[in-house]
Design an enzyme around this catalytic site. Sequence first.
Site, PDB file in Angstrom:
ATOM      1  N   HIS A  97       1.835   4.392  -2.882  1.00  0.00           N
ATOM      2  CA  HIS A  97       2.009   5.841  -2.682  1.00  0.00           C
ATOM      3  C   HIS A  97       3.425   6.250  -3.105  1.00  0.00           C
ATOM      4  O   HIS A  97       3.633   7.283  -3.747  1.00  0.00           O
ATOM      5  CB  HIS A  97       1.833   6.202  -1.199  1.00  0.00           C
ATOM      6  CG  HIS A  97       0.415   6.241  -0.720  1.00  0.00           C
ATOM      7  ND1 HIS A  97      -0.547   7.035  -1.296  1.00  0.00           N
ATOM      8  CD2 HIS A  97      -0.211   5.604   0.312  1.00  0.00           C
ATOM      9  CE1 HIS A  97      -1.706   6.888  -0.640  1.00  0.00           C
ATOM     10  NE2 HIS A  97      -1.522   6.011   0.345  1.00  0.00           N
TER      11      HIS A  97
ATOM     12  N   GLU B  53      -4.520   7.937  -3.079  1.00  0.00           N
ATOM     13  CA  GLU B  53      -5.015   6.691  -2.494  1.00  0.00           C
ATOM     14  C   GLU B  53      -5.316   5.654  -3.582  1.00  0.00           C
ATOM     15  O   GLU B  53      -5.188   4.448  -3.339  1.00  0.00           O
ATOM     16  CB  GLU B  53      -6.258   6.990  -1.662  1.00  0.00           C
ATOM     17  CG  GLU B  53      -6.745   5.854  -0.795  1.00  0.00           C
ATOM     18  CD  GLU B  53      -5.849   5.534   0.408  1.00  0.00           C
ATOM     19  OE1 GLU B  53      -4.906   6.315   0.672  1.00  0.00           O
ATOM     20  OE2 GLU B  53      -6.088   4.506   1.060  1.00  0.00           O
TER      21      GLU B  53
ATOM     22  N   HIS C 123       0.834  -1.206   0.000  1.00  0.00           N
ATOM     23  CA  HIS C 123       0.000   0.000   0.000  1.00  0.00           C
ATOM     24  C   HIS C 123       0.876   1.268   0.000  1.00  0.00           C
ATOM     25  O   HIS C 123       0.766   2.121  -0.888  1.00  0.00           O
ATOM     26  CB  HIS C 123      -0.909  -0.026   1.232  1.00  0.00           C
ATOM     27  CG  HIS C 123      -1.814   1.160   1.351  1.00  0.00           C
ATOM     28  ND1 HIS C 123      -3.118   1.163   0.937  1.00  0.00           N
ATOM     29  CD2 HIS C 123      -1.589   2.407   1.848  1.00  0.00           C
ATOM     30  CE1 HIS C 123      -3.665   2.336   1.154  1.00  0.00           C
ATOM     31  NE2 HIS C 123      -2.753   3.122   1.712  1.00  0.00           N
ATOM     32  N   GLU C 124       1.770   1.333   0.969  1.00  0.00           N
ATOM     33  CA  GLU C 124       2.641   2.514   1.029  1.00  0.00           C
ATOM     34  C   GLU C 124       3.566   2.548  -0.193  1.00  0.00           C
ATOM     35  O   GLU C 124       3.915   3.612  -0.692  1.00  0.00           O
ATOM     36  CB  GLU C 124       3.460   2.527   2.320  1.00  0.00           C
ATOM     37  CG  GLU C 124       2.626   2.550   3.614  1.00  0.00           C
ATOM     38  CD  GLU C 124       1.638   3.698   3.707  1.00  0.00           C
ATOM     39  OE1 GLU C 124       1.909   4.780   3.143  1.00  0.00           O
ATOM     40  OE2 GLU C 124       0.566   3.518   4.347  1.00  0.00           O
TER      41      GLU C 124
END
Lengths: 499, 499
Positions: free
Chosen positions: A268, A294, A264-265
Amino acid sequence: METLEKYKNLLKEIGKLESATSLLAWDERTYIPESAHEARSQVLGKLSKMAFELSVSDEMGEYLEELTKEDVFQSLSEKDRASVYWVNHDYKRFKAIPPDLFEQYTIDRSKSEFVWEKAKAESNFEMFRPHLEKMVDYAKKFADIFGYEENPYDALLEDYEPGMTARELKEIIEPLRKELVSFLRRLLDEGEAPDTSFLTGNFPKEKQRELSIRALKAMHYDFKAGRLDVSAHPFTTKIGPSDVRITTRYIETELLPAFFGSMHEGGHGLYDQGIDKDLTWTGLDTGASMGIHESQSRLWENYVGRSRAFWQFFYPQLQEVFPEFESVPVEDFYRAVNKVEPSLIRVEADELTYNFHIMLRFELEEGLVNGRIEVKDLPELWDDAMNRYLGVTPPDDAHGVLQDVHWSGGMIGYFPSYMLGNLYAAQIFAAARREIPDLEGKIASGDLLTLREWLREKIHRFGRMYAPKEILEKATGEGPNPEYFLKYVREKFSDVYRL
Amino acid sequence: METLEKYKNLLKEIGKLESATSLLAWDERTYIPESAHEARSQVLGKLSKMAFELSVSDEMGEYLEELTKEDVFQSLSEKDRASVYWVNHDYKRFKAIPPDLFEQYTIDRSKSEFVWEKAKAESNFEMFRPHLEKMVDYAKKFADIFGYEENPYDALLEDYEPGMTARELKEIIEPLRKELVSFLRRLLDEGEAPDTSFLTGNFPKEKQRELSIRALKAMHYDFKAGRLDVSAHPFTTKIGPSDVRITTRYIETELLPAFFGSMHEGGHGLYDQGIDKDLTWTGLDTGASMGIHESQSRLWENYVGRSRAFWQFFYPQLQEVFPEFESVPVEDFYRAVNKVEPSLIRVEADELTYNFHIMLRFELEEGLVNGRIEVKDLPELWDDAMNRYLGVTPPDDAHGVLQDVHWSGGMIGYFPSYMLGNLYAAQIFAAARREIPDLEGKIASGDLLTLREWLREKIHRFGRMYAPKEILEKATGEGPNPEYFLKYVREKFSDVYRL
């Protein structure tokens, strides 16, 4: 043009100060010695203030006044126009707030955050209530100051998802809710829930870290321009044009939270790493919006990381690191990472139920800002909605209305970004599938670079040059359309749950 | 007094900026991703410049003019007087340099450092010569600007060891050299050199790190206000009042460099951690001088870390971490860590030969500044002196005149601090032995806290309140006296070498 040069130099100064504050903040959450917090907050406060003061300085005002004159503005390059447009956008909002009001707000906010932490720990909503009331009052005041056409909530949304409105959100949410409620019911009633027992056990941190790093390398997250560290709450931060750091958190009894957290990160991180270097310190070296940012984290976490194709490629690597999985078939594993389970806590929710957590928050905060809802009624309204949407009831406010930090910090209007991120991700991934021949096959063979390059070309490199809707149209050919998300969850979870 | 408050606020601002630059610099040497260096140097440059500009601002000038008026100055508290005295001391020096000259200097210095690195790698003195000539010219110019009574070198020394003069240094060095040269000869000719074979082998980083941490904890280095990390060149940095970080470097084939490096930096760290908190951001929250700071690192590294008493307490801990030492008697180990060996490289030199490396550099740089020596003759003069003092001849300039970074960065007048640190350490440790009953016994039983508290009481807490000589007099009852060092080495090494 002299003004343009001066303007650019001022942005560089601000950018350098912000780079320093980003590092100070990163360190505060990763490596700082425990006795050093008090002095650090003073240093951070000082530098943030310096950057803020420059960004609302008379100097900035003069440059912007000159550069936004129609003939001057039109003579600028596309990138310079975008810079002037967005810097002016923020400048006007900042300048609109009277300095005294803003100062009082930062003081009250700091108290509110402090009390929220205590109130959450003690599950005591009454303790937090007066502070939240203040934050809602500020939100209303700011909305009036910023101005709006239809709904004061729109003025707040603008901070997180420029151009989005409450009306549009409702139009997105209404059909989504109906479909999802009935689909979720069917899934839970008729579907065959996967076995997830093998996802708990003993998974040492070092091995979990190795697994995260392997996944990030497969995603072509650039470790020469980034790092993976540990923090209590995972985050991504851009410290400089080639310095985008991510964090995760290891729980040794659970295999997956740190792993998907890293992906997830990492999503980003890929966005921030992919922004064109010539946008550095121009006010454009950031994402187009919270929602678009996001969408990138969700795309990598869910559309790649929870796909069958990804595990076809990556499962042998997981088995190398954790040989105990040699006895678990890849299909069982794939189904397990996609288990759907209504739950109380937003940040632990699965792909399917996550949006309900957001819908609930949006309903409540939009009601608060419009005066239809009072703060004192929140706990009851919260529990009702949880029951309606997910059929679960929080045992206390710590697991209910007090769970998120956002409202305590005055971030009202932020939550929809999370849902929009999910919807955008579906839409963007669908476009990638259309344009990249055999995308699943590529992922299954470990080629994630083609997808990263496509995202970079379509989205990342532009930074904040375009509004969220524009970037979405550029990348997918249309504005926000929740159908892609619905189609995705129906297909995927019908399969996983063998409907 | 209003001016005093404004002055203190300005120092706080400068202090906060310097805290940020310290973190940026720490990160640059520890955790920064490799592609991020270029942007980082811009951010660092910007913030350093901001802090510097504030420290030589008209505002600062006005405050200092007011606060140094005799009647005003006398009405201040002791701490405020010390702050005004030292801040004014630095202010006058900075302001004396014309801004254009200083700017050109920073540009030339940056080139010089860059070329030195290349020249050292290629062992090519000629490549570096013109840059060093420039640095020497700057040193002469600055000396003239700062002013001096007797020797231009004194004006440069003032940056590192305020109040010290070349004359005084010569008076210290002359008897020291004579004694040490003859003692070293006797030691090597007649002494029994210890066996050090067991100090090389395979010592994994993690275990070395554990050993360093055990030693630092035994020293009562406060890990709640500090960290131990890895960097190519070990250093200590004070990021804030409760944030003093040290680094070391592990070589897996050698047991001791990282260990003694950690104790050395730990000694610096204890000094910085022990400075009174109410000196924070007053211009006094630093060491009294480079020499006094070095005395603290040397004291812990050598007077504690290389003592028989310390190993009596600590050897079982080493054996716990490295069980292979169970077969090595503690006395053999103690002797091994005190081996004396004339060598080419300063930073690898033992306690006894180290000072010769400094004497040589002092002779040369003092000659350069006074025009008695020309840069082009340095390599030959260097090799001659190495031969004279230590009986070794560098095979090339990389192992000779090019080995240290200092001169390339314009740091002329710095080297004597290292030698003074050794001498001060001997003198301070002798005072501690006089005042702390059975200090050796305490160390042998693992009580290093009594010593740390004594040092804190006598030295650390004062920060930069007093000049180096004053602090030395306060702590030991007299000014710099090399006799303590001579007595120490004679006794210790006669014993170790069984003379």
